[in-house]
Design a protein around this motif. Structure first.
Motif, PDB file in Angstrom:
ATOM      1  N   LEU A  50      -6.570   4.800   1.085  1.00 59.38           N
ATOM      2  CA  LEU A  50      -6.135   5.256  -0.258  1.00 59.38           C
ATOM      3  C   LEU A  50      -5.415   4.255  -1.127  1.00 59.38           C
ATOM      4  O   LEU A  50      -5.342   4.582  -2.380  1.00 59.38           O
ATOM      5  N   GLY A  51      -4.975   3.120  -0.559  1.00 58.77           N
ATOM      6  CA  GLY A  51      -4.188   2.142  -1.089  1.00 58.77           C
ATOM      7  C   GLY A  51      -2.713   2.503  -1.261  1.00 58.77           C
ATOM      8  O   GLY A  51      -1.960   2.142  -2.207  1.00 58.77           O
ATOM      9  N   VAL A  52      -2.296   3.680  -0.401  1.00 55.95           N
ATOM     10  CA  VAL A  52      -0.823   3.856  -0.577  1.00 55.95           C
ATOM     11  C   VAL A  52       0.083   2.701  -0.018  1.00 55.95           C
ATOM     12  O   VAL A  52      -0.309   1.835   0.869  1.00 55.95           O
ATOM     13  N   SER A  53       1.294   2.337  -0.765  1.00 54.07           N
ATOM     14  CA  SER A  53       1.877   1.323  -0.386  1.00 54.07           C
ATOM     15  C   SER A  53       3.200   1.654   0.381  1.00 54.07           C
ATOM     16  O   SER A  53       3.671   0.866   1.179  1.00 54.07           O
ATOM     17  N   LYS A  54       3.549   2.976   0.592  1.00 51.37           N
ATOM     18  CA  LYS A  54       4.629   3.264   1.256  1.00 51.37           C
ATOM     19  C   LYS A  54       4.593   4.773   1.472  1.00 51.37           C
ATOM     20  O   LYS A  54       4.332   5.505   0.799  1.00 51.37           O
ATOM     21  N   LEU A  55       4.973   5.174   2.790  1.00 51.54           N
ATOM     22  CA  LEU A  55       5.000   6.439   3.279  1.00 51.54           C
ATOM     23  C   LEU A  55       6.577   6.929   3.690  1.00 51.54           C
ATOM     24  O   LEU A  55       7.163   5.917   4.273  1.00 51.54           O
ATOM     25  N   VAL A  83       3.378   0.402   3.978  1.00 58.07           N
ATOM     26  CA  VAL A  83       2.150   0.503   4.601  1.00 58.07           C
ATOM     27  C   VAL A  83       1.366  -1.006   4.344  1.00 58.07           C
ATOM     28  O   VAL A  83       1.329  -1.434   3.368  1.00 58.07           O
ATOM     29  N   PRO A  84       0.790  -1.584   5.735  1.00 61.52           N
ATOM     30  CA  PRO A  84       0.200  -2.890   5.312  1.00 61.52           C
ATOM     31  C   PRO A  84      -0.880  -2.528   4.653  1.00 61.52           C
ATOM     32  O   PRO A  84      -1.690  -1.727   4.683  1.00 61.52           O
ATOM     33  N   PRO A  85      -1.433  -3.860   3.915  1.00 59.46           N
ATOM     34  CA  PRO A  85      -2.785  -3.852   3.231  1.00 59.46           C
ATOM     35  C   PRO A  85      -3.783  -3.394   4.331  1.00 59.46           C
ATOM     36  O   PRO A  85      -3.768  -3.333   5.332  1.00 59.46           O
ATOM     37  N   ASN A  86      -5.207  -3.158   3.737  1.00 65.71           N
ATOM     38  CA  ASN A  86      -6.250  -2.771   4.493  1.00 65.71           C
ATOM     39  C   ASN A  86      -6.525  -3.881   5.415  1.00 65.71           C
ATOM     40  O   ASN A  86      -7.415  -3.449   6.540  1.00 65.71           O
ATOM     41  N   ASP A  87      -6.395  -4.857   5.238  1.00 64.11           N
ATOM     42  CA  ASP A  87      -6.748  -6.031   6.299  1.00 64.11           C
ATOM     43  C   ASP A  87      -5.934  -6.291   7.332  1.00 64.11           C
ATOM     44  O   ASP A  87      -6.090  -6.954   8.271  1.00 64.11           O
ATOM     45  N   SER A  88      -4.977  -5.387   7.373  1.00 66.96           N
ATOM     46  CA  SER A  88      -4.083  -5.509   8.597  1.00 66.96           C
ATOM     47  C   SER A  88      -4.387  -4.397   9.718  1.00 66.96           C
ATOM     48  O   SER A  88      -4.810  -3.508   9.368  1.00 66.96           O
TER      49      SER A  88
END
Length: 95
Positions: A50-55, A83-88
């Motif tokens: 979902l592109g969330v940057s922080k939980l 949250v690490p980016p999608n490629d991580s």
């Protein structure tokens, strides 16, 4: 399990807004078997998609080790994770 992110600022992307894991429970007879780790991994993967940057979440004493092993760190009010980016691939809780 459903993971959803809602921006509280109209049409801005979820990436700009911190999201919160409200509740995550494992029945006592299923604890210490990796169920919680799998649930948390699904939350982290869903947040990344979902592109969330922080939980953020509140942790019980029993769940603190699991949350810390996934990268959550205590803050003044709760535990938080960038949250690490999608490629991580670095989102799986360590045992």
């Amino acid at each position: 399990m459903t993971v959803s992110a809602h921006s509280h600022r109209g049409t801005q992307s979820a990436r700009r807004v911190s999201q919160y894991i409200i509740n995550m429970f494992v029945r006592p007879d299923r604890q210490r078997r990796g169920v919680g780790a799998r649930l948390l991994l699904q939350c982290l993967e869903g947040a990344r998609e979902l592109g969330v940057s922080k939980l953020a979440l509140n942790s019980t004493d029993e769940g603190r080790h699991l949350h810390e092993s996934a990268g959550f760190r205590p803050t003044q009010n709760w535990m938080a994770l960038a949250v690490p980016p999608n490629d991580s691939s670095d989102v799986e809780p360590k045992r």
